[in-house]
Design a protein around this motif. Structure first.
Motif, mmCIF file in Angstrom:
data_model
loop_
_atom_site.group_PDB
_atom_site.id
_atom_site.type_symbol
_atom_site.label_atom_id
_atom_site.label_comp_id
_atom_site.label_asym_id
_atom_site.label_seq_id
_atom_site.Cartn_x
_atom_site.Cartn_y
_atom_site.Cartn_z
ATOM 1 N N SER A 110 14.468 12.112 3.798
ATOM 2 C CA SER A 110 14.954 13.245 3.173
ATOM 3 C C SER A 110 13.345 14.171 2.882
ATOM 4 O O SER A 110 13.093 15.372 2.285
ATOM 5 C CB SER A 110 15.070 13.473 1.877
ATOM 6 O OG SER A 110 14.705 12.263 0.773
ATOM 7 N N VAL A 111 12.044 13.024 3.029
ATOM 8 C CA VAL A 111 10.926 13.629 2.525
ATOM 9 C C VAL A 111 9.920 14.026 3.976
ATOM 10 O O VAL A 111 9.707 13.253 5.305
ATOM 11 C CB VAL A 111 10.266 12.896 1.726
ATOM 12 C CG1 VAL A 111 8.713 12.982 1.566
ATOM 13 C CG2 VAL A 111 10.938 12.204 1.058
ATOM 14 N N PRO A 112 9.476 15.154 3.408
ATOM 15 C CA PRO A 112 8.512 15.724 4.453
ATOM 16 C C PRO A 112 7.265 14.989 5.311
ATOM 17 O O PRO A 112 6.839 14.127 4.548
ATOM 18 C CB PRO A 112 7.741 17.073 5.262
ATOM 19 C CG PRO A 112 8.998 17.754 3.941
ATOM 20 C CD PRO A 112 9.689 16.099 2.686
ATOM 21 N N ALA A 113 6.767 14.915 6.481
ATOM 22 C CA ALA A 113 5.433 13.965 7.030
ATOM 23 C C ALA A 113 4.139 13.904 5.614
ATOM 24 O O ALA A 113 3.469 13.019 5.219
ATOM 25 C CB ALA A 113 5.094 13.669 7.919
ATOM 26 N N MET A 128 7.637 7.572 10.926
ATOM 27 C CA MET A 128 6.029 6.965 9.694
ATOM 28 C C MET A 128 6.346 5.719 9.849
ATOM 29 O O MET A 128 7.204 5.284 10.219
ATOM 30 C CB MET A 128 6.969 7.168 8.868
ATOM 31 C CG MET A 128 7.169 9.239 8.264
ATOM 32 S SD MET A 128 5.795 9.968 8.591
ATOM 33 C CE MET A 128 4.441 9.689 7.156
ATOM 34 N N VAL A 129 5.218 4.874 9.141
ATOM 35 C CA VAL A 129 4.979 3.763 9.376
ATOM 36 C C VAL A 129 5.025 2.916 8.275
ATOM 37 O O VAL A 129 4.394 2.780 7.007
ATOM 38 C CB VAL A 129 3.226 3.107 9.763
ATOM 39 C CG1 VAL A 129 2.639 1.434 9.481
ATOM 40 C CG2 VAL A 129 2.898 4.105 11.122
ATOM 41 N N GLN A 177 10.264 4.387 10.537
ATOM 42 C CA GLN A 177 10.784 5.442 9.901
ATOM 43 C C GLN A 177 10.334 6.512 10.076
ATOM 44 O O GLN A 177 10.112 7.230 9.994
ATOM 45 C CB GLN A 177 11.037 4.994 8.133
ATOM 46 C CG GLN A 177 11.844 3.634 7.714
ATOM 47 C CD GLN A 177 12.606 3.626 8.153
ATOM 48 O OE1 GLN A 177 13.754 4.241 8.352
ATOM 49 N NE2 GLN A 177 13.415 2.418 7.021
ATOM 50 N N LEU A 178 11.899 7.594 9.591
ATOM 51 C CA LEU A 178 11.918 8.270 10.413
ATOM 52 C C LEU A 178 11.691 9.728 8.975
ATOM 53 O O LEU A 178 12.465 9.391 8.214
ATOM 54 C CB LEU A 178 13.373 9.017 10.882
ATOM 55 C CG LEU A 178 13.365 10.723 11.259
ATOM 56 C CD1 LEU A 178 12.473 10.785 12.616
ATOM 57 C CD2 LEU A 178 14.740 10.820 11.655
ATOM 58 N N SER A 179 10.778 10.486 9.363
ATOM 59 C CA SER A 179 10.478 11.709 7.728
ATOM 60 C C SER A 179 11.810 12.559 8.005
ATOM 61 O O SER A 179 12.312 12.851 8.779
ATOM 62 C CB SER A 179 9.160 12.623 8.294
ATOM 63 O OG SER A 179 8.620 12.771 9.117
ATOM 64 N N GLY A 217 -1.961 6.871 1.002
ATOM 65 C CA GLY A 217 -0.389 7.438 1.417
ATOM 66 C C GLY A 217 0.164 6.843 2.046
ATOM 67 O O GLY A 217 0.100 6.204 2.517
ATOM 68 N N VAL A 218 1.390 7.218 2.331
ATOM 69 C CA VAL A 218 2.338 6.717 3.732
ATOM 70 C C VAL A 218 1.478 6.696 5.605
ATOM 71 O O VAL A 218 1.584 8.337 5.366
ATOM 72 C CB VAL A 218 3.961 6.969 3.684
ATOM 73 C CG1 VAL A 218 4.293 6.466 4.641
ATOM 74 C CG2 VAL A 218 4.427 6.268 2.343
ATOM 75 N N PRO A 219 1.662 6.394 5.928
ATOM 76 C CA PRO A 219 0.667 7.153 7.051
ATOM 77 C C PRO A 219 1.925 7.185 8.216
ATOM 78 O O PRO A 219 2.608 6.849 8.110
ATOM 79 C CB PRO A 219 0.163 5.528 7.832
ATOM 80 C CG PRO A 219 0.348 4.738 7.432
ATOM 81 C CD PRO A 219 1.247 4.632 6.087
ATOM 82 N N THR A 220 1.802 7.884 9.051
ATOM 83 C CA THR A 220 1.780 8.238 10.349
ATOM 84 C C THR A 220 1.802 7.562 11.754
ATOM 85 O O THR A 220 0.965 6.908 11.413
ATOM 86 C CB THR A 220 1.879 10.061 10.646
ATOM 87 O OG1 THR A 220 0.326 9.806 11.179
ATOM 88 C CG2 THR A 220 2.320 10.444 9.632
#
Length: 255
Positions: A76-79, A57-58, A49-51, A93-96
């Motif tokens: 809506s949230v930065p990486a 983002m994975v 998905q896109l940050s 956390g959410v990984p790139t």
């Protein structure tokens, strides 16, 4: 020329959203699930998905709430902020995509699903595809790209012409999709396979008997499927599919 799918994608089963099990601290698409799949020798399927700052983002869902201790759209949230939002059932956390690529490092095949950003499988795409291509620049190892949205796959053909690509396909029952019936009917027939230069499909397992799937297979397309949740379902799917995307059990490895 259509890039060929690496044979590695037809051998080891593909762990759906990596080898996740929240009871063991491994949420979907997490680093822990990625490492567990590698340790077991499985291929890995992930989602991107896109940050807010256009990073890949994975993460599977469009909204954070189900999978992470956050709310609102991922987009809506930065990486950097996403990296600090803990995944439910884990401690990370959410990984790139960059981080996941560094972990996998070519050890096992990696199948990347680019989530539809248009909202209706239409043409309003681009930033996520560009971010995915940027992350993959210089990556060494078996990797393939796919999406439900044919426009996304066509864009990846332009951005990463040497990487194999495919379509995620389905019965597109309108009762299960937030799409107009006309869109479901069009996509159900997999009309874009040749146009986007696909070499494979990953098809809904319950719909593998569709004649269009058989026709594509007879024409040389590779057939993968989603999502298998038991050895019995796997045995049934493998009557048609060459490999499976699985979760909830440990799929048998090739001998």
């Amino acid at each position: 020329m259509t890039p060929a799918l690496d044979p590695a994608f037809l051998r080891a089963p593909l762990a759906h959203r990596a080898l996740h099990d929240v009871d063991d601290g491994r949420p979907e698409n997490s680093r822990a699930a990625i490492r567990a799949a590698i340790a077991q020798g499985y291929g890995i399927e992930i989602d991107v998905q896109l940050s807010a700052d256009d990073q890949a983002m994975v993460f599977h869902d469009y909204d954070l709430a189900r999978l992470a201790h956050g709310t609102g759209p991922v987009r809506s949230v930065p990486a950097g902020t996403l990296g600090g939002i803990t995944l439910r059932g884990g401690d990370e956390g959410v990984p790139t995509l960059d981080e996941v690529l560094d972990i996998v490092a070519g050890q096992v095949p990696l199948l990347i699903e680019i989530k539809d950003q248009d909202g209706g499988m239409g043409v309003n795409i681009g930033p996520l595809e560009a971010a995915t291509a940027a992350a993959l620049a210089g990556y060494a190892g078996p990797v393939a790209l796919m999406s439900f949205n044919p426009h996304s796959v066509a864009r990846m053909a332009d951005l990463c012409p040497d990487l194999p690509r495919g379509l995620v396909t389905s019965a597109y029952d309108p009762a299960n999709w937030p799409l107009p019936e006309a869109t479901c009917a069009r996509l159900r027939d997999i009309p874009n396979f040749d146009r986007v230069g696909a070499s494979f499909i990953s098809h809904e397992a319950a719909d593998l008997s569709r004649p269009r799937v058989a026709a594509l297979k007879a024409a040389g397309a590779h057939i993968l499927c989603w999502t298998i949740r038991s050895p019995e379902a796997e045995a049934e799917a493998r009557r048609i599919a060459e490999n499976v995307t699985f979760e909830g059990y440990l799929a048998a490895q090739p001998g």
